[in-house]
Design a protein around this motif. Structure first.
Motif, PDB file in Angstrom:
ATOM      1  N   ASN A   1       0.832  -1.204   0.000  1.00 26.37           N
ATOM      2  CA  ASN A   1       0.000   0.000   0.000  1.00 26.37           C
ATOM      3  C   ASN A   1       0.864   1.250   0.000  1.00 26.37           C
ATOM      4  N   ARG A   2       1.943   1.226   0.796  1.00 25.83           N
ATOM      5  CA  ARG A   2       2.820   2.390   0.881  1.00 25.83           C
ATOM      6  C   ARG A   2       3.549   2.622  -0.439  1.00 25.83           C
ATOM      7  N   VAL A   3       3.961   1.544  -1.109  1.00 20.76           N
ATOM      8  CA  VAL A   3       4.617   1.680  -2.415  1.00 20.76           C
ATOM      9  C   VAL A   3       3.639   2.299  -3.414  1.00 20.76           C
TER      10      VAL A   3
ATOM     11  N   VAL B   1       8.231   5.864   1.375  1.00 24.51           N
ATOM     12  CA  VAL B   1       7.386   4.711   1.708  1.00 24.51           C
ATOM     13  C   VAL B   1       7.183   4.620   3.215  1.00 24.51           C
ATOM     14  N   TYR B   2       8.227   4.908   3.979  1.00 24.95           N
ATOM     15  CA  TYR B   2       8.183   4.664   5.423  1.00 24.95           C
ATOM     16  C   TYR B   2       7.485   5.747   6.229  1.00 24.95           C
ATOM     17  N   TYR B   3       7.449   6.992   5.762  1.00 23.48           N
ATOM     18  CA  TYR B   3       6.693   7.956   6.576  1.00 23.48           C
ATOM     19  C   TYR B   3       5.241   7.910   6.120  1.00 23.48           C
ATOM     20  N   LEU B   4       4.395   7.582   7.061  1.00 20.41           N
ATOM     21  CA  LEU B   4       3.013   7.213   6.740  1.00 20.41           C
ATOM     22  C   LEU B   4       2.041   8.390   6.731  1.00 20.41           C
TER      23      LEU B   4
ATOM     24  N   TYR C   1       8.442  13.051   8.226  1.00 18.10           N
ATOM     25  CA  TYR C   1       9.215  12.430   9.307  1.00 18.10           C
ATOM     26  C   TYR C   1       8.691  11.024   9.569  1.00 18.10           C
ATOM     27  N   ILE C   2       9.593  10.146   9.988  1.00 14.36           N
ATOM     28  CA  ILE C   2       9.178   8.824  10.463  1.00 14.36           C
ATOM     29  C   ILE C   2       9.151   8.918  11.979  1.00 14.36           C
ATOM     30  N   CYS C   3       7.951   8.937  12.552  1.00 12.80           N
ATOM     31  CA  CYS C   3       7.835   9.145  13.997  1.00 12.80           C
ATOM     32  C   CYS C   3       7.799   7.808  14.734  1.00 12.80           C
ATOM     33  N   ARG C   4       7.850   7.890  16.053  1.00 15.94           N
ATOM     34  CA  ARG C   4       7.890   6.691  16.899  1.00 15.94           C
ATOM     35  C   ARG C   4       6.701   5.765  16.627  1.00 15.94           C
ATOM     36  N   ASP C   5       5.500   6.339  16.541  1.00 14.18           N
ATOM     37  CA  ASP C   5       4.302   5.511  16.324  1.00 14.18           C
ATOM     38  C   ASP C   5       4.357   4.790  14.983  1.00 14.18           C
TER      39      ASP C   5
ATOM     40  N   LEU D   1      20.686  -0.487   6.132  1.00 13.08           N
ATOM     41  CA  LEU D   1      19.554   0.209   6.745  1.00 13.08           C
ATOM     42  C   LEU D   1      18.596   0.805   5.719  1.00 13.08           C
ATOM     43  N   LEU D   2      18.921   0.683   4.429  1.00 13.66           N
ATOM     44  CA  LEU D   2      18.062   1.274   3.392  1.00 13.66           C
ATOM     45  C   LEU D   2      16.628   0.770   3.504  1.00 13.66           C
ATOM     46  N   GLU D   3      16.459  -0.528   3.742  1.00  9.85           N
ATOM     47  CA  GLU D   3      15.121  -1.108   3.882  1.00  9.85           C
ATOM     48  C   GLU D   3      14.916  -1.622   5.306  1.00  9.85           C
ATOM     49  N   VAL D   4      15.348  -0.815   6.255  1.00 10.43           N
ATOM     50  CA  VAL D   4      15.320  -1.215   7.665  1.00 10.43           C
ATOM     51  C   VAL D   4      13.912  -1.527   8.168  1.00 10.43           C
ATOM     52  N   PHE D   5      12.903  -0.868   7.584  1.00 12.48           N
ATOM     53  CA  PHE D   5      11.530  -1.058   8.047  1.00 12.48           C
ATOM     54  C   PHE D   5      10.728  -1.995   7.138  1.00 12.48           C
ATOM     55  N   GLY D   6      11.409  -2.769   6.332  1.00 11.60           N
ATOM     56  CA  GLY D   6      10.720  -3.737   5.487  1.00 11.60           C
ATOM     57  C   GLY D   6      11.053  -3.569   4.018  1.00 11.60           C
TER      58      GLY D   6
END
Length: 210
Positions: A70-72, A111-114, A119-123, A180-185
């Protein structure tokens, strides 16, 4: 397909996308038309919806994570109209297939900041890691365990200690450690999938699965 319109579109896209030859852009446009299912040869007001695009990510690029697919989709859909038009399709694939390190860096961060704030936040880190661990492990990961992972991630990547990861933080961390490029998946296709896709698309072989 209207050859005059096709040639004009190829010329237009080739000015913005330098990683494909004009003949390759034409092949990607033809593939796009096939996937959209249009037979009238017109290019206006057509696009891939989210479900069709997710099916492409799954069947052609081997992606399986629902949340990341979905993010992609949203990273491809630059005008946020919930459809990927032909220009967005070619531009997105240019990063997928032949993107520079800098282009892939920007794409993964997007992709990672929702929530769209840059920013990519803690949540968000928590949600992404929980989703990823849920898919990869049969054991139930406790929220506390995931919170510990979030703390470790922020400690490693949040250089200005503001509790969230900016693009500058992300870029610095990834330049120091490319893993770390794809650290979140995984949000970029593997090299083999890219080669297989190019072999199909640039020989103008239309997939039978659509």
């Amino acid at each position: 397909m209207d050859q005059k319109a096709l040639k004009k579109l190829v010329e237009s896209i080739s000015k913005a996308v330098k990683s494909f030859k004009k003949s390759e852009i034409e092949c990607l446009i033809r593939l796009f038309h096939h996937l959209v299912g249009r037979t009238d040869g017109k290019f206006d007001n057509i696009g891939l919806d989210r479900n069709t695009f997710r099916a492409i990510l799954y069947s052609m690029f081997g992606m399986t994570d629902d949340m990341l697919m979905n993010r992609v989709f949203f990273a491809f859909d630059k005008d946020n109209d919930n459809h990927i038009n032909v220009k967005e399709w070619v531009k997105g694939l240019s990063v997928f297939l032949r993107g520079t390190f800098e282009e892939k860096l920007k794409f993964c961060f997007e992709v990672y900041y929702l929530n769209g704030d840059g920013y990519i936040c803690r949540d968000e880190i928590f949600d992404i890691l929980k989703n990823s661990l849920h898919q990869q492990s049969s054991e139930e990961e406790t929220d506390e365990g995931i919170k510990e992972l979030v703390d470790i991630t922020l400690k490693k990547m949040d250089y200005d200690n503001d509790g969230k990861i900016s693009f500058a933080d992300f870029e610095r961390a990834v330049r120091e450690d490319r893993l770390l490029l794809e650290v979140f998946g995984p949000c970029l296709p593997e090299a083999k999938n890219c080669l297989d896709f190019e072999a199909l698309a640039f020989r103008n072989i239309l997939p039978s699965c659509f």
